[in-house]
Write an enzyme that holds these catalytic residues in place. Structure first.
Site, mmCIF file in Angstrom:
data_model
loop_
_atom_site.group_PDB
_atom_site.id
_atom_site.type_symbol
_atom_site.label_atom_id
_atom_site.label_comp_id
_atom_site.label_asym_id
_atom_site.label_seq_id
_atom_site.Cartn_x
_atom_site.Cartn_y
_atom_site.Cartn_z
ATOM 1 N N ASP A 173 1.086 -1.269 0.092
ATOM 2 C CA ASP A 173 -0.185 0.072 -0.332
ATOM 3 C C ASP A 173 0.740 1.183 -0.129
ATOM 4 O OD1 ASP A 173 -2.413 2.234 -0.069
ATOM 5 O OD2 ASP A 173 -2.297 1.119 2.396
ATOM 6 N N ASP B 243 -1.867 5.117 -5.578
ATOM 7 C CA ASP B 243 -2.000 4.384 -5.561
ATOM 8 C C ASP B 243 -2.916 3.079 -5.206
ATOM 9 O OD1 ASP B 243 -3.466 3.793 -2.024
ATOM 10 O OD2 ASP B 243 -5.263 4.578 -2.714
#
Length: 453
Positions: free
Chosen positions: A100, A327
């Site tokens: 992440d 992201d």
């Protein structure tokens, strides 16, 4: 995952010492597999998870060796995320973590069991089974880098066992809490040798609850590997030793069997002259959201025709709103509403496929691909131009996804740039190498080399 950003002062960047590791040569890097298993969770479910994630993220504003590890899809277990296999503790325990770039904290599910026969191996971390597990003391400078629980016990400076407690809360009420600690991790270097990294800071989560960390978006994962720009992220901790950059390739989730790609930490080329083919755009900083990797999107084109979108649509305003974030923890793509409306209207006009009789809930444009062997040939091509002249041209499969049998929908959503930001999610990134060069503050990407081991 929906994360709580830790806002740290510049001073905090110096509070975390470099990870201590066994000697490696100057031409090695760290290589971790990235894993993702097909197929994706339901598109409606993925959209709901992404929307909640973005809502919460918008509230968060206030020659060198390298390692290389496999990265695979988590889709076969119902997750729209990519997983990294991390070996932690001594002897090593192997766990799958979500890769992440939108968060900083590294944390794993932990169990304090004495008789651990009731727990399946490789599903939780057992601190009692590791000789190198070391809880951080509550007055250690490291403890200032994680959010403190509301009802945290008072820190006793005289007690040797006054541990550092942390708690991450999420938009839907989910949370993970436990002890902040340090551990040894075992990773493969580019030469095939094992590197033992000591004193890697991470969260040992004993309490985990809620949709964000135990629901569909988290299926098959045992924690999160934060790769953000903060001092406690995995990329920051290892970057001090291996070179302050990392790269990855997210393979196409529709391929079967699911291919393995790699997360590289350090100055690794990955083979095939990939670095010479990279296109670069500057990384921007947003003091209201220091974790994120912002880039400046300048224009969007459909079938070569540039859309008339005012430049202010892409800018970060004085309150930290707007801008574009890369992201890996978000599945779909999101565009600022004025740009989104122009994109979807133009794609609708240019697409050479019949519009679906019924829209899949949550999607604004769906087409019927029944009887069409190669629908991507009939779909408009999108082109994104970034600052510095870098042009990103993803194939249609990166922005059209199958939502039901014979139906594909545009996997781009609208976001209000006055309270949020545009996002390039992991679906849009598939099939490209992305390099996050933090020292030079730039993002590189290329379609060449993504399938190379």
């Amino acid at each position: 995952m929906f994360h709580l950003t830790i806002l740290c002062s510049l001073l905090s960047l110096f509070l975390l010492p470099p990870a201590n590791l066994a000697a490696v040569s100057d031409d090695e890097f760290l290589k971790l597999p990235l894993l993702r298993k097909s197929p994706l969770p339901s598109p409606t479910q993925a959209l709901a998870l992404d929307t909640r994630r973005l809502h919460f993220l918008s509230l968060r504003r206030k020659p060198i060796p390298f390692v290389k590890s496999p990265v695979v899809s988590g889709a076969s277990s119902g997750s729209g995320q990519y997983f990294v296999d991390l070996r932690i503790g001594q002897p090593p325990q192997s766990l799958l973590l979500i890769a992440d770039t939108g968060s900083d904290l590294v944390w794993v599910k932990c169990s304090a069991c004495r008789n651990c026969s009731l727990h399946s191996p490789a599903t939780v971390f057992f601190p009692r089974h590791s000789s190198t597990f070391s809880p951080t003391h509550c007055y250690d400078p490291l403890c200032r880098l994680v959010p403190e629980p509301v009802r945290a016990p008072k820190c006793n400076h005289t007690r040797i066992h006054s541990t550092c407690h942390y708690e991450y809360a999420y938009a839907d009420g989910s949370l993970t809490s436990g002890l902040f600690a340090t551990e040894t991790t075992t990773l493969k270097t580019s030469s095939g040798r094992e590197a033992y990294l000591k004193s890697v800071a991470f969260g040992c989560g004993f309490r985990i609850s809620g949709q964000s960390v135990s629901g569909a978006s988290f299926n098959g994962a045992h924690g999160v590997m934060g790769l953000g720009r903060g001092p406690i992220s995995f990329a920051s901790q290892l970057g001090r030793r291996f070179g302050n950059k990392f790269s990855y390739c997210l393979m196409d989730y529709t391929l079967s069997p699911p291919p393995t790609s790699y997360l590289i930490i350090g100055d690794g080329d990955g083979g095939g002259g990939v670095r010479s083919k990279l296109l670069f755009t500057p990384l921007l900083t947003n003091p209201f959201s220091p974790t994120f990797y912002y880039i400046r999107l300048k224009s969007v084109s459909v079938n070569g025709a540039k859309l008339r979108i005012h430049p202010s649509v892409w800018e970060i305003d004085g309150s930290g709103n707007g801008g574009t974030v890369v992201d890996s923890g978000t599945t779909l793509a999101f565009l600022a509403d004025p740009a989104y409306r122009l994109v979807i209207a133009t794609v609708r006009r240019r697409i050479r496929l019949p519009i679906a009789a019924e829209l899949t809930p949550g999607f604004d444009l769906c087409v019927n691909v029944s009887g069409v062997s190669k629908p991507e040939k009939l779909m408009p091509r999108l082109k994104f131009e970034f600052a510095g002249g870098a042009v990103f041209v993803p194939p249609p499969r990166n922005y059209f996804i199958e939502t039901e049998e014979h139906v594909q929908c545009l996997a781009i959503q609208s976001v209000n740039q006055k309270v949020g930001f545009s996002v390039m999610g992991n679906l849009m990134q598939q099939g490209f190498v992305f390099e996050f060069d933090r020292d030079r503050s730039r993002l590189g990407f290329s379609r060449r080399g993504c399938a190379l081991p």
